[in-house]
Design a protein around this motif. Structure first.
Motif, PDB file in Angstrom:
ATOM      1  N   PRO A  49       3.150 -69.521  -8.859  1.00 16.58           N
ATOM      2  CA  PRO A  49       4.478 -69.187  -9.368  1.00 16.58           C
ATOM      3  C   PRO A  49       4.792 -67.692  -9.204  1.00 16.58           C
ATOM      4  CG  PRO A  49       3.335 -70.623 -10.904  1.00 16.58           C
ATOM      5  CD  PRO A  49       2.335 -70.223  -9.864  1.00 16.58           C
ATOM      6  N   ARG A  50       6.058 -67.390  -8.994  1.00 17.83           N
ATOM      7  CA  ARG A  50       6.507 -66.040  -8.640  1.00 17.83           C
ATOM      8  C   ARG A  50       6.004 -64.976  -9.607  1.00 17.83           C
ATOM      9  NH1 ARG A  50      10.818 -62.656  -9.998  1.00 17.83           N
ATOM     10  NH2 ARG A  50      11.629 -61.394  -8.264  1.00 17.83           N
ATOM     11  N   ARG A  51       6.214 -65.149 -10.889  1.00 14.24           N
ATOM     12  CA  ARG A  51       5.859 -64.104 -11.851  1.00 14.24           C
ATOM     13  C   ARG A  51       4.347 -63.906 -11.915  1.00 14.24           C
ATOM     14  NH1 ARG A  51      10.298 -62.359 -14.408  1.00 14.24           N
ATOM     15  NH2 ARG A  51      12.074 -63.788 -14.605  1.00 14.24           N
ATOM     16  N   ARG A  52       3.614 -64.983 -11.835  1.00 16.18           N
ATOM     17  CA  ARG A  52       2.155 -64.865 -11.851  1.00 16.18           C
ATOM     18  C   ARG A  52       1.663 -64.148 -10.602  1.00 16.18           C
ATOM     19  NH1 ARG A  52       0.433 -65.127 -16.944  1.00 16.18           N
ATOM     20  NH2 ARG A  52       0.930 -67.124 -17.950  1.00 16.18           N
ATOM     21  N   LEU A  53       2.256 -64.490  -9.461  1.00 16.87           N
ATOM     22  CA  LEU A  53       1.811 -63.886  -8.205  1.00 16.87           C
ATOM     23  C   LEU A  53       2.109 -62.390  -8.191  1.00 16.87           C
ATOM     24  CD1 LEU A  53       0.550 -64.303  -5.440  1.00 16.87           C
ATOM     25  CD2 LEU A  53       2.813 -64.837  -4.543  1.00 16.87           C
ATOM     26  N   LEU A  54       3.293 -62.023  -8.645  1.00 17.20           N
ATOM     27  CA  LEU A  54       3.624 -60.600  -8.684  1.00 17.20           C
ATOM     28  C   LEU A  54       2.716 -59.840  -9.640  1.00 17.20           C
ATOM     29  CD1 LEU A  54       7.520 -60.680  -8.496  1.00 17.20           C
ATOM     30  CD2 LEU A  54       5.939 -59.737  -6.807  1.00 17.20           C
ATOM     31  N   GLU A  55       2.402 -60.450 -10.760  1.00 14.68           N
ATOM     32  CA  GLU A  55       1.447 -59.824 -11.687  1.00 14.68           C
ATOM     33  C   GLU A  55       0.098 -59.622 -11.009  1.00 14.68           C
ATOM     34  OE1 GLU A  55      -0.990 -60.875 -15.814  1.00 14.68           O
ATOM     35  OE2 GLU A  55       0.665 -62.166 -15.171  1.00 14.68           O
ATOM     36  N   MET A  56      -0.346 -60.645 -10.305  1.00 16.71           N
ATOM     37  CA  MET A  56      -1.628 -60.585  -9.607  1.00 16.71           C
ATOM     38  C   MET A  56      -1.631 -59.450  -8.593  1.00 16.71           C
ATOM     39  SD  MET A  56      -3.356 -63.666  -7.400  1.00 16.71           S
ATOM     40  CE  MET A  56      -5.116 -63.917  -7.438  1.00 16.71           C
ATOM     41  N   TYR A  57      -0.563 -59.367  -7.797  1.00 24.09           N
ATOM     42  CA  TYR A  57      -0.492 -58.352  -6.754  1.00 24.09           C
ATOM     43  C   TYR A  57      -0.362 -56.935  -7.318  1.00 24.09           C
ATOM     44  CZ  TYR A  57       0.247 -61.858  -3.057  1.00 24.09           C
ATOM     45  OH  TYR A  57       0.102 -62.881  -2.164  1.00 24.09           O
ATOM     46  N   ILE A  58       0.493 -56.781  -8.318  1.00 21.51           N
ATOM     47  CA  ILE A  58       0.829 -55.449  -8.807  1.00 21.51           C
ATOM     48  C   ILE A  58      -0.266 -54.849  -9.682  1.00 21.51           C
ATOM     49  CG2 ILE A  58       2.462 -54.174 -10.277  1.00 21.51           C
ATOM     50  CD1 ILE A  58       4.642 -56.120  -9.191  1.00 21.51           C
ATOM     51  N   THR A  59      -0.949 -55.691 -10.462  1.00 22.09           N
ATOM     52  CA  THR A  59      -2.020 -55.163 -11.325  1.00 22.09           C
ATOM     53  C   THR A  59      -3.367 -55.123 -10.623  1.00 22.09           C
ATOM     54  OG1 THR A  59      -2.665 -57.313 -12.257  1.00 22.09           O
ATOM     55  CG2 THR A  59      -0.843 -56.127 -13.333  1.00 22.09           C
ATOM     56  N   GLY A  60      -3.595 -56.062  -9.700  1.00 23.14           N
ATOM     57  CA  GLY A  60      -4.881 -56.129  -9.015  1.00 23.14           C
ATOM     58  C   GLY A  60      -6.018 -56.612  -9.887  1.00 23.14           C
ATOM     59  N   GLU A  97     -10.651 -70.538 -15.146  1.00 20.31           N
ATOM     60  CA  GLU A  97      -9.777 -71.293 -16.046  1.00 20.31           C
ATOM     61  C   GLU A  97      -8.320 -70.884 -15.858  1.00 20.31           C
ATOM     62  OE1 GLU A  97     -12.667 -69.912 -16.896  1.00 20.31           O
ATOM     63  OE2 GLU A  97     -13.787 -71.792 -17.162  1.00 20.31           O
ATOM     64  N   GLN A  98      -8.069 -69.589 -15.658  1.00 21.02           N
ATOM     65  CA  GLN A  98      -6.707 -69.139 -15.389  1.00 21.02           C
ATOM     66  C   GLN A  98      -6.220 -69.655 -14.036  1.00 21.02           C
ATOM     67  OE1 GLN A  98      -7.738 -64.929 -16.175  1.00 21.02           O
ATOM     68  NE2 GLN A  98      -5.860 -64.841 -17.407  1.00 21.02           N
ATOM     69  N   ALA A  99      -7.093 -69.644 -13.046  1.00 21.09           N
ATOM     70  CA  ALA A  99      -6.725 -70.167 -11.727  1.00 21.09           C
ATOM     71  C   ALA A  99      -6.320 -71.637 -11.823  1.00 21.09           C
ATOM     72  CB  ALA A  99      -7.882 -69.993 -10.749  1.00 21.09           C
ATOM     73  N   LEU A 100      -7.011 -72.385 -12.670  1.00 21.18           N
ATOM     74  CA  LEU A 100      -6.658 -73.787 -12.883  1.00 21.18           C
ATOM     75  C   LEU A 100      -5.321 -73.899 -13.612  1.00 21.18           C
ATOM     76  CD1 LEU A 100      -7.513 -76.790 -12.740  1.00 21.18           C
ATOM     77  CD2 LEU A 100      -8.653 -76.458 -14.947  1.00 21.18           C
ATOM     78  N   GLU A 101      -5.143 -73.088 -14.645  1.00 19.97           N
ATOM     79  CA  GLU A 101      -3.904 -73.121 -15.426  1.00 19.97           C
ATOM     80  C   GLU A 101      -2.693 -72.777 -14.572  1.00 19.97           C
ATOM     81  OE1 GLU A 101      -1.800 -70.688 -19.153  1.00 19.97           O
ATOM     82  OE2 GLU A 101      -3.938 -70.390 -18.695  1.00 19.97           O
ATOM     83  N   TYR A 102      -2.850 -71.829 -13.651  1.00 25.87           N
ATOM     84  CA  TYR A 102      -1.728 -71.373 -12.829  1.00 25.87           C
ATOM     85  C   TYR A 102      -1.541 -72.204 -11.566  1.00 25.87           C
ATOM     86  CZ  TYR A 102      -2.422 -67.250 -15.810  1.00 25.87           C
ATOM     87  OH  TYR A 102      -2.582 -66.410 -16.889  1.00 25.87           O
ATOM     88  N   GLY A 103      -2.345 -73.252 -11.405  1.00 25.98           N
ATOM     89  CA  GLY A 103      -2.171 -74.159 -10.280  1.00 25.98           C
ATOM     90  C   GLY A 103      -2.751 -73.685  -8.962  1.00 25.98           C
TER      91      GLY A 103
END
Length: 261
Positions: free
Chosen positions: A155-166, A172-178
C-alpha cells in the motif's frame, strides 16, 4: 572456472534458484544478477518445471540488496549509460513475464534489492526471524529499480514510509502489510514451501500458465479493457487439453492426468 553465485536445482517439477553467497549475505551485483537471469530463463524453458522457488543460501539473509563493495563496474547503482535497460530491470522484467509461479522462500533478511525480489515473486513465505527493509536513504540513495514491483504489492502509505525512513519491518509486519503470504518458524519454512509447491504441481499447468499471463496482462488495463480481454481468454483456456481432461476427470470422479497443453 569462477565460483557461481547462483545455483539452479530441478527436481520433481520444482526449480530451486538459490543466491549462493551466504558469507556476504547474498548480495546483488552484475555477476549475480546475470546468473539469476540465466537461471530463470533455463527454468522457464524447461517443460518439466512447473513452479520456481527463489531463495538465499544460509539462514541470515535472503538477499542483502546491492553489493556496495562490488566497485563501480559491478554494483547495481551504476551501469553503461549508453545502453538502454539496466541489468536489474532485465531481471525484474523476466520475473514479471515468467509464466510459471515463483515462490519466494524468504529464509533471512531481505534488504534493498532483496525486498524488491520478495515483491517480484508471486507468493512469498518468510521466516519469523527475517526482516525486510529498503535502507537506501541511509547512504544517500533511493530504491528506484525495485519501486515498480513494490508499488504493485505494498500500500502507498506503507511503501513511502518504508522508503523514506529506511527502517526495517519484522516478518509479522510484512505479513500484516501484505508483502508476504505466510510467516513460519525457520525450521518450518521448507514444510510450508513444499506444501505450496505440491498444491501447484497438482493443478493444471496450462490453466496456471494462461491464468498468470492474463493476470499480468490485465493489471494495467481499464476495467472495460479487462472485461474484453477476459472474454477472449476464457474460451481459449476452456478449449485446452487440460480443460477437457479436467471436465472428464470431474465427471468420472477421478484425479486428472494433466498434459500441460
Amino acid at each position: 572456472m569462477p565460483d557461481k553465485n547462483v545455483l539452479l536445482e530441478v527436481s520433481n517439477g520444482v526449480a530451486r534458484i538459490t543466491i549462493d553467497n551466504a558469507e556476504k549475505r547474498n548480495p546483488l551485483n552484475v555477476a549475480t544478477v546475470t546468473e539469476l537471469i540465466a537461471a530463470f530463463e533455463e527454468a522457464q524453458a524447461n517443460d518439466d518445471v512447473l513452479v520456481i522457488v527463489l531463495t538465499g543460501a544460509g539462514d541470515r539473509a535472503f538477499c542483502a540488496g546491492g553489493d556496495l563493495k562490488a566497485g563501480k563496474d559491478g554494483g547495481p547503482f551504476t551501469g553503461d549509460i549508453s545502453q538502454p535497460g539496466h541489468f536489474v530491470v532485465r531481471l525484474f522484467t523476466l520475473m514479471e513475464n515468467c509464466n510459471k509461479p515463483i515462490i519466494g522462500r524468504i529464509n533471512g533478511h531481505a534488504m534493498g534489492g532483496g525486498a524488491g525480489l520478495v515483491c517480484a515473486c508471486d507468493i512469498a513465505i518468510m521466516a519469523s526471524t527475517a526482516r525486510i527493509a529498503t535502507p537506501e536513504v541511509k547512504i544517500g540513495l533511493f530504491p528506484m529499480m525495485i519501486m515498480p514491483q513494490m508499488m504493485r504489492v505494498i500500500p502507498r502509505r506503507r511503501l513511502l514510509e518504508m522508503y523514506i525512513t529506511g527502517e526495517p519491518w519484522s516478518a509479522e509486519q510484512a505479513l500484516e502489510y501484505g508483502i508476504v503470504n505466510y510467516v513460519t518458524e525457520p525450521e518450518a519454512l521448507d514444510t510450508k514451501v513444499d506444501e505450496l509447491t505440491s498444491q501447484i504441481i497438482a493443478r493444471s499447468p496450462s490453466a496456471v500458465r494462461l491464468g498468470k499471463y492474463s493476470y499480468h496482462a490485465m493489471q494495467d488495463m481499464t476495467i472495460e479493457q479487462q472485461f474484453r480481454f477476459a472474454e477472449t481468454m476464457l474460451p481459449r483456456i476452456a478449449t485446452t487439453e487440460d480443460a477437457r481432461e479436467g471436465f472428464s476427470a470431474f465427471l468420472e470422479k477421478r484425479k486428472p492426468n494433466w498434459t500441460g497443453k
